[in-house]
Enzyme design. Sequence first.
Site, PDB file in Angstrom:
ATOM      1  N   ARG A  82      11.969  30.358   9.794  1.00 20.93           N
ATOM      2  CA  ARG A  82      11.714  28.536   9.628  1.00 20.93           C
ATOM      3  C   ARG A  82      10.680  28.577   8.448  1.00 20.93           C
ATOM      4  O   ARG A  82      10.031  29.523   7.836  1.00 20.93           O
ATOM      5  CB  ARG A  82      10.849  28.290  10.851  1.00 20.93           C
ATOM      6  N   GLU A 124       0.050  22.979   9.606  1.00 23.44           N
ATOM      7  CA  GLU A 124      -0.166  24.218   9.764  1.00 23.44           C
ATOM      8  C   GLU A 124      -1.497  24.530  10.400  1.00 23.44           C
ATOM      9  O   GLU A 124      -2.632  23.915  10.358  1.00 23.44           O
ATOM     10  CB  GLU A 124      -0.706  24.670   8.186  1.00 23.44           C
ATOM     11  N   HIS A 125      -1.269  25.586  11.287  1.00 26.38           N
ATOM     12  CA  HIS A 125      -2.456  26.272  12.235  1.00 26.38           C
ATOM     13  C   HIS A 125      -2.837  25.097  12.921  1.00 26.38           C
ATOM     14  O   HIS A 125      -3.966  24.988  13.407  1.00 26.38           O
ATOM     15  CB  HIS A 125      -3.692  26.659  11.433  1.00 26.38           C
ATOM     16  N   GLY A 177       5.670  34.439   5.579  1.00 25.14           N
ATOM     17  CA  GLY A 177       5.294  33.216   6.183  1.00 25.14           C
ATOM     18  C   GLY A 177       6.392  32.448   6.618  1.00 25.14           C
ATOM     19  O   GLY A 177       6.247  31.366   6.976  1.00 25.14           O
ATOM     20  N   SER A 210       8.493  33.466   9.320  1.00 25.46           N
ATOM     21  CA  SER A 210       8.474  33.833  10.802  1.00 25.46           C
ATOM     22  C   SER A 210       9.472  34.925  11.007  1.00 25.46           C
ATOM     23  O   SER A 210      10.495  34.654  11.880  1.00 25.46           O
ATOM     24  CB  SER A 210       9.141  32.675  11.418  1.00 25.46           C
ATOM     25  N   SER A 211       9.813  35.891  10.217  1.00 22.61           N
ATOM     26  CA  SER A 211      10.560  36.812  10.486  1.00 22.61           C
ATOM     27  C   SER A 211      10.126  37.641  11.843  1.00 22.61           C
ATOM     28  O   SER A 211      11.428  37.988  12.732  1.00 22.61           O
ATOM     29  CB  SER A 211      10.537  38.110   9.303  1.00 22.61           C
ATOM     30  N   ASP A 268       6.809  28.456  15.860  1.00 26.22           N
ATOM     31  CA  ASP A 268       8.001  29.523  15.356  1.00 26.22           C
ATOM     32  C   ASP A 268       9.187  29.649  16.572  1.00 26.22           C
ATOM     33  O   ASP A 268      10.449  29.804  15.918  1.00 26.22           O
ATOM     34  CB  ASP A 268       7.458  30.970  15.001  1.00 26.22           C
ATOM     35  N   LYS A 311       0.414  37.930  10.771  1.00 26.29           N
ATOM     36  CA  LYS A 311      -0.338  37.307  11.525  1.00 26.29           C
ATOM     37  C   LYS A 311      -1.074  38.419  12.463  1.00 26.29           C
ATOM     38  O   LYS A 311      -2.305  38.338  12.842  1.00 26.29           O
ATOM     39  CB  LYS A 311       0.213  36.296  12.532  1.00 26.29           C
TER      40      LYS A 311
END
Length: 465
Positions: free
Chosen positions: A50, A56-57, A147, A149-150, A194, A238
């Site tokens: 995505r 963000e956050h 960033g 989202s793998s 995510d 992350k």
Amino acid sequence: MGDQPPSVYSRLEDVYNNVSVAKERLEEIRNHFLKKYDEEPTFYCRAPGRVNIIGEHIDYCGYGVLPMALEQDIIIACSLSNDGKYRMSTTVDGMQDKEVDLKDIEIKGHDWHDYYLCGHKAILAQGIDCLQGMKTLVDGTVPKSAGLSSSSALVCCSALVSMTANNESFSRLVLGEACQKSEKYVGIEGGGMDQAISYLAEKGTAKFVEFNPLRAVDVRLPNGVSFVIANSLREMTKSEDPGKYYNKRVSECRIAAQILSKKFGKEWRKTRRLVDTQNVLEKTLPEMVELVEMLNKTPYTREEICKELEITDDELITECLNPTTAQAQEFKLYNRAKHVYSEANRVLRYKEVCASDVENKTKVLGDLMNESQESCSKDYECSCAELDELTEICRNAGALGSRLTGAGWGGCTVSLVPTEKVDEFISKVKTQYYDPQPTRRERVKEALFATEPGSGAAVLKNVEF
């Protein structure tokens, strides 16, 4: 849609825009599977990466976000076995296979197979045995540590595999919430964006995703503009030093919420998120941005926090921190809370503008993205030199707005670009950011691309080759 299970397709055109490329890739996965296990896959599952357009956050603080799915995805091929074993393999050279007993699932770290097992744990958490043996092979086109989202896409895809193999059926909403909780086995206090968009995404639309309970509505993006992804090629996950980066921010936001609640005489021990403080104070987001001025602008020490909350250091650890942040000494509460409340307000404004006929709509949206980047860089400090440089280059190359996307500290930017200028934009960014460094130049094809909203997680059965 959220109350329905993920779709089952037999036609690749129901999922992918470029069917010929998708077919070629699936054939390669099938051949790899045949070579590995000496049998055909019974089915395939896919879950997309995505891009977060804005927001963000703030998901783990309780606020809505505005992501869309990419066409890039994780695919897992699966066949069934009767030995109670879960076999995991990957098309990536050099990554070791993993085999576990389904009666003895243990997650010890954040290797690739631990994310795999998080997905399986999400299905176990639904109260079923999930003892169907599986032989699996994973392949991914979502850039790693970028960033996009793998890792969450792998968790979501794995959960779908376990659900399908065990002949179970759960809704997209149930799966999204279950995967968000199970990903914490690898030590990340993520919020849920995510996993939600991976399951709830639909072709052609972004989503405004809210939490507690999980829900999503379509956000139709304006005509005449496109989103372009540019990877800074600085890798950051992350799970990398979470006590200094990702989880540290979660703890700082929690403490800021608790101190603000206590200043107004509210029960701060029940406060876990900044949205909780807003709710008990019954304030608007702009009002909360103003109330943040009550916090010290300099970092708080542990002693200062304990004094504000009237607790001991041991209570600070149990009430406010987590194992990865238990030893932290300073906390930037003002800056973190300011970012969250202002960013949550920007998301709502973005959604409103998309649905309106406001003059200069695309400029307003671009400005909001630029403001988000400024806040991420200065107040939340989740940007980095490469991302700051890249977003500046993107704006100079013709982007209406450009910001980091994902956890930050590396990874990708997303830029809003007039569609007729996309080719020119990509050429300029390539020349200015990628060409000067050989290591960047050789990866530019995978790192710089235009995208549009893709579809969500799905099962592929009886696909024609």
